[in-house]
Design an enzyme around this catalytic site. Structure first.
Site, PDB file in Angstrom:
ATOM      1  CG  HIS A 120      60.938 -25.990  61.782  1.00 34.13           C
ATOM      2  ND1 HIS A 120      62.292 -26.163  61.904  1.00 34.13           N
ATOM      3  CD2 HIS A 120      60.669 -24.796  62.310  1.00 34.13           C
ATOM      4  CE1 HIS A 120      62.815 -25.115  62.497  1.00 34.13           C
ATOM      5  NE2 HIS A 120      61.849 -24.265  62.767  1.00 34.13           N
ATOM      6  NE  ARG A 130      66.818 -25.241  62.107  1.00 36.76           N
ATOM      7  CZ  ARG A 130      67.110 -25.065  60.814  1.00 36.76           C
ATOM      8  NH1 ARG A 130      67.560 -26.050  60.095  1.00 36.76           N
ATOM      9  NH2 ARG A 130      66.949 -23.876  60.251  1.00 36.76           N
ATOM     10  CD  GLU A 155      68.666 -16.742  65.229  1.00 38.03           C
ATOM     11  OE1 GLU A 155      68.017 -17.298  64.336  1.00 38.03           O
ATOM     12  OE2 GLU A 155      68.955 -17.321  66.291  1.00 38.03           O
ATOM     13  CG  ASN A 168      65.511 -19.466  58.001  1.00 39.34           C
ATOM     14  OD1 ASN A 168      65.861 -19.206  56.869  1.00 39.34           O
ATOM     15  ND2 ASN A 168      65.707 -20.649  58.550  1.00 39.34           N
ATOM     16  CG  ASP A 169      64.443 -16.603  63.575  1.00 37.38           C
ATOM     17  OD1 ASP A 169      63.209 -16.447  63.518  1.00 37.38           O
ATOM     18  OD2 ASP A 169      64.969 -17.619  64.053  1.00 37.38           O
ATOM     19  CB  CYS A 175      73.321 -21.771  59.370  1.00 40.25           C
ATOM     20  SG  CYS A 175      72.682 -20.831  60.766  1.00 40.25           S
TER      21      CYS A 175
END
Ligand code: PEP
Ligand code: MG
Length: 536
Positions: free
Chosen positions: A187, A292, A426, A449-450, A497
């Site tokens: 992050h 987020r 995801e 990402n996931d 995203c």
């Protein structure tokens, strides 16, 4: 000159003073003094400085995160005003140093608060009292604030940065992030992209570099400590060229994101909170594709109330002035841990209790957020998005809770709108059942990402596995294509995203696949717009 090499997680050049991120730990010794008057005067001087700092923090919080969060600094100021009698008494009676008197006063007050069983609010203020005492002690020893309130722009160096630490930083003073650990998917790296500043991870820069002049090269992943004249000159020229490139990109502001043949793409921004809004507006995003919302929880010491959340969502909706704002509901768990949720320790947190799984288990926490979101919907164009979906029943249950919240608000005469509902794609499971999921929702947003983590079975946080973590893997790209096709079969728009949405090497591929929206760190918007506008 010394050079240390690590991994670049965001490109760019930054030149400035190196500052080691200080972890607050104040060690105080009890020292006998003869001149007690001098100690009392030292206390009062430091107290005055501390009060000024607290007021500055109050004003910053008011600007960045709103009134509800700023109030805590008024409480800090009140605590400090009450310190005088006790501190003076300890110095006079025990002939001891002011630091010891302040620390003891802080500890005693904290113990007193801890005993207030009938007042949970005051009980929870123990850490605030200690924070106030630490601040005064630091100020007595020439420190400023909590050690990370910089008076000049710095290259921030740390072992690693937790999301909760980055929110408390004065981001306007940070020119670059350099961490000794961490990964390019952390992050901190995402924050650097949001702020459009270079970032390095896994860079073994020694603690002794603190205070020296440095250059961060986010293209090659290097940091130069005490650069020689030639190196400094070369990098100053490079930095000037970079600034010129940014200026050119600014010329694209206000232009449509459309290919030459007329295909329009929604180019949206990812944000973590109100503090990022100026980057969004500066970079001309057409909306927000990922808010987020868990950052509201990460920066609190307790569950944020419905009103606190409502104010944050309303501010974003109002500031975006009618543009679409996709708020993702709470995505706590895995790398984003919050103490007050008191979650059990897990062997596999990324495969554990996180996101929608928490929300559907602790429905009251979820409903508080949904109420805040629906209330804010009356002030702009809010969409609600659920993370980490794997099954249709999860969406059905989440939508049922939305209906319950709407019924409550209607009964209370509180205005709200019918908001579009979407989900993150995801997990590979969501891709496989995307046709069924599409029937349930208005939009999909692919969290690459996931999705990469779960498809390749690679922990996105594990720095030792980076060479295996390949978001361009054909399996991931095929999943993106499958998701777009499934969405379009059911009139559901599809966006990306995750970080891959900003990858310039894939922009054309995504547009050709039929993507409707790309949401990314604000700093990537104009470069991606340029690629799309140059496409046939
Ligand atoms: C993702 O997983 O791609 C995503 C956008 O969510 P986060 O990075 O916050 O987990
Ligand atoms: Mg995710």
């Amino acid at each position: 000159m010394e050079v240390y090499e690590g991994k670049a997680s965001f490109k760019g050049i930054a030149i400035g003073k190196i500052a080691e991120m200080k972890k607050t730990e104040t060690v105080v010794r009890r020292v006998h003094v003869d001149n007690t008057e001098h100690e009392i005067a030292r206390y009062h001087a430091a107290k005055e400085q501390a009060q000024a700092e607290i007021m500055e923090l109050h004003d910053k919080a008011l600007k960045e995160v709103g009134e509800a969060q700023a109030e805590i600094f008024e409480v800090h100021s009140m605590f400090l005003d009450d310190f005088d009698d006790s501190v003076e008494n300890i110095i006079n009676e025990q002939s001891v140093n002011a630091e010891y008197a302040v620390a003891t006063t802080g500890d005693n007050t904290a113990a007193m608060l801890a005993a207030m069983d009938d007042n949970p609010y005051m009980q929870a203020r123990q850490t605030d009292v200690k924070d106030v005492a630490d601040r005064v002690i630091r100020d007595m020893n020439g420190g400023s604030g909590h050690g990370n309130e910089f008076t000049e722009e710095v290259l921030l160096v740390a072992d690693d940065l937790a999301p909760s630490e980055t929110v408390s930083l004065d981001k306007s003073k940070v020119l670059a992030f350099v961490t000794r650990e961490g990964s390019t998917n952390s992050h901190t790296a995402i924050l650097a992209r949001t702020m459009n500043i270079p970032a390095l991870c896994q860079t073994p820069v020694p603690k002794e570099a603190d205070g020296k002049l440095g250059i961060v090269d986010g293209f090659t992943g290097k940091i130069f400590v005490d650069p020689d004249e030639d190196t400094l000159k070369k990098y100053q020229n490079l930095a000037d060229a970079e600034a010129e490139k940014k200026r050119l990109l600014k010329e694209l502001k206000g232009k449509d994101t459309v290919t030459r043949s007329g295909r329009k793409i929604k180019l949206y921004a990812n944000i973590g909170g109100i503090g990022d809004l100026n980057f969004v507006l500066e970079n001309d995003a057409a909306g927000i594709g990922l808010f987020r919302s868990e950052f509201l929880y990460l920066q609190s010491n307790d569950y944020p109330s419905e009103d606190e959340q409502f104010k944050a969502y309303r501010t974003v909706a109002e500031m975006m002035a009618g543009k679409e704002v996709v708020v993702r509901t709470l995505d706590i768990g895995a790398d984003k841990q919050v103490d007050y949720f008191k979650l059990d320790k897990e062997d596999n947190p990324a495969l554990g209790f996180r996101a929608i799984r928490i929300c559907l288990t602790r429905e009251e926490v979820f409903k508080t957020q949904l109420r805040a979101l629906y209330r804010a919907s009356a002030y702009g164009k809010i969409d609600i998005m659920f993370p980490m979906i794997t099954s249709v029943w999860e969406v059905e249950r989440a939508k049922q809770l939305c209906r319950e919240v709407q019924a409550e608000l209607t009964a209370q005469n509180i205005p709200f709108k019918q908001v579009p509902i979407g989900i993150m794609i995801e997990t590979p499971a969501a891709v496989m059942v995307a046709d069924d999921l599409a029937e349930q929702v208005d939009f999909f947003s692919i969290g690459t990402n996931d999705l990469t983590q779960y498809t390749l079975a690679i922990d996105r946080q594990n720095q030792h596995l980076e060479r295996f973590f390949n978001p361009h893997h054909p399996a991931v790209l095929k999943e993106i294509q499958m998701t777009i096709e499934a969405g379009h079969r059911h009139n559901t728009w599809v966006g990306i995203c995750g970080e891959l949405g900003a990858d310039p090497e894939l922009t054309e591929t995504f547009v050709r696949m039929g993507i409707d929206e790309l949401s990314m760190s604000p700093s990537s918007i104009l470069p991606v717009r340029k690629i799309i506008r140059d496409m046939e």
